[in-house]
Structures are given as C-alpha cells and as structure tokens.
Design a protein around this motif. Structure first.
Motif, PDB file in Angstrom:
ATOM      1  N   ARG A   7      58.319  66.755  47.299  1.00 44.34           N
ATOM      2  CA  ARG A   7      58.283  65.571  48.146  1.00 44.34           C
ATOM      3  C   ARG A   7      58.842  64.352  47.418  1.00 44.34           C
ATOM      4  N   ALA A   8      59.853  64.580  46.565  1.00 46.32           N
ATOM      5  CA  ALA A   8      60.344  63.534  45.666  1.00 46.32           C
ATOM      6  C   ALA A   8      60.787  62.273  46.396  1.00 46.32           C
ATOM      7  N   PHE A   9      61.476  62.399  47.540  1.00 45.71           N
ATOM      8  CA  PHE A   9      62.039  61.231  48.197  1.00 45.71           C
ATOM      9  C   PHE A   9      61.478  61.036  49.610  1.00 45.71           C
ATOM     10  N   GLN A  10      60.283  61.571  49.867  1.00 44.63           N
ATOM     11  CA  GLN A  10      59.718  61.425  51.196  1.00 44.63           C
ATOM     12  C   GLN A  10      58.201  61.457  51.100  1.00 44.63           C
ATOM     13  N   GLU A  11      57.571  60.997  52.177  1.00 48.50           N
ATOM     14  CA  GLU A  11      56.119  60.923  52.180  1.00 48.50           C
ATOM     15  C   GLU A  11      55.475  62.277  52.405  1.00 48.50           C
ATOM     16  N   LEU A  12      56.132  63.135  53.186  1.00 49.40           N
ATOM     17  CA  LEU A  12      55.558  64.431  53.528  1.00 49.40           C
ATOM     18  C   LEU A  12      55.952  65.484  52.511  1.00 49.40           C
ATOM     19  N   GLY A  13      55.111  66.499  52.366  1.00 51.82           N
ATOM     20  CA  GLY A  13      55.479  67.661  51.594  1.00 51.82           C
ATOM     21  C   GLY A  13      56.333  68.580  52.456  1.00 51.82           C
ATOM     22  N   ILE A  14      56.913  69.604  51.856  1.00 52.98           N
ATOM     23  CA  ILE A  14      57.693  70.552  52.641  1.00 52.98           C
ATOM     24  C   ILE A  14      57.294  71.971  52.267  1.00 52.98           C
ATOM     25  N   ILE A  15      57.463  72.865  53.243  1.00 52.59           N
ATOM     26  CA  ILE A  15      57.266  74.278  53.003  1.00 52.59           C
ATOM     27  C   ILE A  15      58.543  74.988  53.447  1.00 52.59           C
ATOM     28  N   THR A  16      59.115  75.783  52.576  1.00 53.29           N
ATOM     29  CA  THR A  16      60.381  76.441  52.873  1.00 53.29           C
ATOM     30  C   THR A  16      60.144  77.771  53.580  1.00 53.29           C
ATOM     31  N   ASN A  17      61.130  78.184  54.349  1.00 51.13           N
ATOM     32  CA  ASN A  17      61.103  79.482  55.004  1.00 51.13           C
ATOM     33  C   ASN A  17      62.527  80.015  55.090  1.00 51.13           C
ATOM     34  N   GLY A  18      62.652  81.315  55.200  1.00 52.47           N
ATOM     35  CA  GLY A  18      63.969  81.923  55.319  1.00 52.47           C
ATOM     36  C   GLY A  18      64.478  81.864  56.739  1.00 52.47           C
TER      37      GLY A  18
END
Length: 285
Positions: free
Chosen positions: A252-263
């Motif tokens: 979440r380096a440049f944003q407020e939210l975290g992210i979860i990756t998917n294929g």
C-alpha cells in the motif's frame, strides 16, 4: 541482435504522486530509449526467471521456473525482451508464446496445463477454457506469457505484440508448430481492501471494503482491459498459495487501501488475435 530501438518520449518511471493530489504535476518523468531484442539464452535467463516469478506471484513456487525460462529461451526467434542498456543487460519486460500441444510432454508444461485446468474450473466465467484444456490431447493453444517491471510504461507492449504476429507468420511459413487455434494470456490483477492497520484504529461503525465476487478488480497491465473485451472468455482466480494477513498492507506504498492480488486468464480465438493486437496498440498509443 537488437530488433528495434524506439524513443517513447517522456514517460513516467516510478511516480511520486501524492495520493491526495489529483494532478499529474508531481509525477517524475524521464526520457528513456527502449530497445527490443530477441530472447538471448546466454544473458536473459536470470532476468526472465525473475519476471516469471513476478507474473505467477504467490503461485510461482508451483512451477519449475528454471525449466520454463529455458523453454522460452529455446525459441530465440519468437518473442521479445525490452532493455535499456544494451543486449548484455537484464530484460525489463518480455513477451513470448508457447504451444501447449507441442510441449505437452514436458513436466513444466504439464504443470501449467494442470494449473490452467484447475483455475479455469474454479470460475464459471472460464467454463469455455475449462472445456478446451480438458480435451485429450490438449489443442494447439498458444500460451502467451508476458511481464514487465512495475514502473515500465505500457507503451512498450504494442511493439512486442506486433513483432510476435510477424514472427508467428514467418514460423508458419517455415512449417514450424505455431499455427494456434486459440491464444491464452495469463496475467494478474488486484482488489483494494481495507487496511488491517486502519481497521485497528477505526471507529466501530467503520466498515471495511471486502473482496470477493462483488469487489472491483483492477489491472496491473492496462492492455488486459482490451484483451478481455475481445475474449471468448476471461476471469480471475485465487492463488493456490494464500498471502498472509500483513501482505496487503506491504503493498500500500502510494495509497490508503491495501491490495490483494489474484490471477487472471484471457482466452482469445486465433482468428481474433490480430485485430485484438491492433486494438491494444490503439488503446495504449
């Protein structure tokens, strides 16, 4: 040997944009000359393996990436790498295609086919792909593998696809096994989720943004939007190996939210591939 050198002009290479600032004034711009090369077995192995590890993300450990890199590099006249510091430097991007039918007896391709079958079966949107790869023998599907470092401009992609079209045409003229029935592109996207760090500090009534089928998905590769638009079928899937709870916060380096990756996987009929490549070029110009 370099295929082509192209000046893309001023391009963003790792922005410093403030998440709260809607203007582009704070994005760092740099002029870079990109050069396209044929895959070079003597110099590209480690760089290609790293890009494959990035592409398959959490599930990279499932595959023998050394064998997969060697297989891609065994086709030196098919596919491209992008570099900025000459042929001896590491690739910053690559694109290649493998014939799943031709290489079906190779262990790493068997692992890929099994993986595709499993993931396609997990999403009804990919039912057409599930049926296709379940045939015996597997049809002559061209598995397109492409990845780039995260701050590479998307404009490097259309030349690679255009060169791939030319190379496939030449290979078919030489009676080589690249006359595909379909093209399958493996990629990945992400969903934004409420940061667990924020949840610990939030008020009780604050609701988290949940993942799942209703969540909005985003593209790491903007060309995926065009590929999906022209697809026979497309869909996302969860990685076999789950990320830990803190992993989304680490991204979440440049944003407020975290992210979860998917294929994600995109299946194209071969008859639509050339038109789709043209559409990608127009979208990214």
């Amino acid at each position: 040997m370099g295929k082509r050198k192209q000046d893309l002009g001023d391009v963003p290479m790792g922005g410093t944009k403030n998440a709260d600032d809607e203007s582009d004034d704070d994005v760092d711009m740099i002029n870079v000359d990109f050069e396209w090369f044929d895959p070079q077995p003597a110099v590209d192995f480690h760089g290609l393996k790293n890009l494959l590890r990035q592409l398959f993300d959490n599930d990279a450990q499932i595959f023998d990436l050394s064998a997969l890199s060697d297989l891609i590099l065994s086709q030196p006249l098919l596919g491209s790498t992008v570099k900025t510091d000459g042929n001896e430097s590491d690739p910053y991007a690559f694109l290649s295609v493998l014939n799943l039918q031709e290489h079906k007896d190779k262990p790493v391709v068997q692992d890929l086919i099994k993986y595709i079958q499993t993931k396609a079966a997990s999403n009804p949107s990919l039912s057409a792909l599930s049926e296709l790869v379940s045939q015996t023998p597997v049809p002559p599907i061209g598995l397109v593998l492409t990845e780039r470092v995260i701050n590479m401009p998307a404009q490097v992609i259309p030349p690679m696809y255009n060169m791939l079209l030319e190379e496939i045409a030449w290979a078919i003229q030489d009676k080589e096994p690249y006359n595909f029935s379909h093209y399958l592109i493996i990629s990945k996207g992400y969903e934004e989720i409420e940061s667990k760090l924020d949840l610990e500090e939030s008020r009780p009534q604050k609701k988290s943004k949940k993942g799942g089928d209703g969540a909005q998905r985003f593209f790491f590769h903007p060309e995926d939007e065009v590929l999906q638009r022209n697809a026979l079928c497309h869909g996302s899937y969860e990685f076999t190996h789950k990320q830990d709870d803190g992993h989304s916060d680490s991204k979440r380096a440049f944003q407020e939210l975290g992210i979860i990756t998917n294929g994600s996987m995109v299946l194209l009929d071969a008859s639509q591939f050339e038109a789709t490549v043209k559409a990608v070029g127009e979208y990214l110009q």
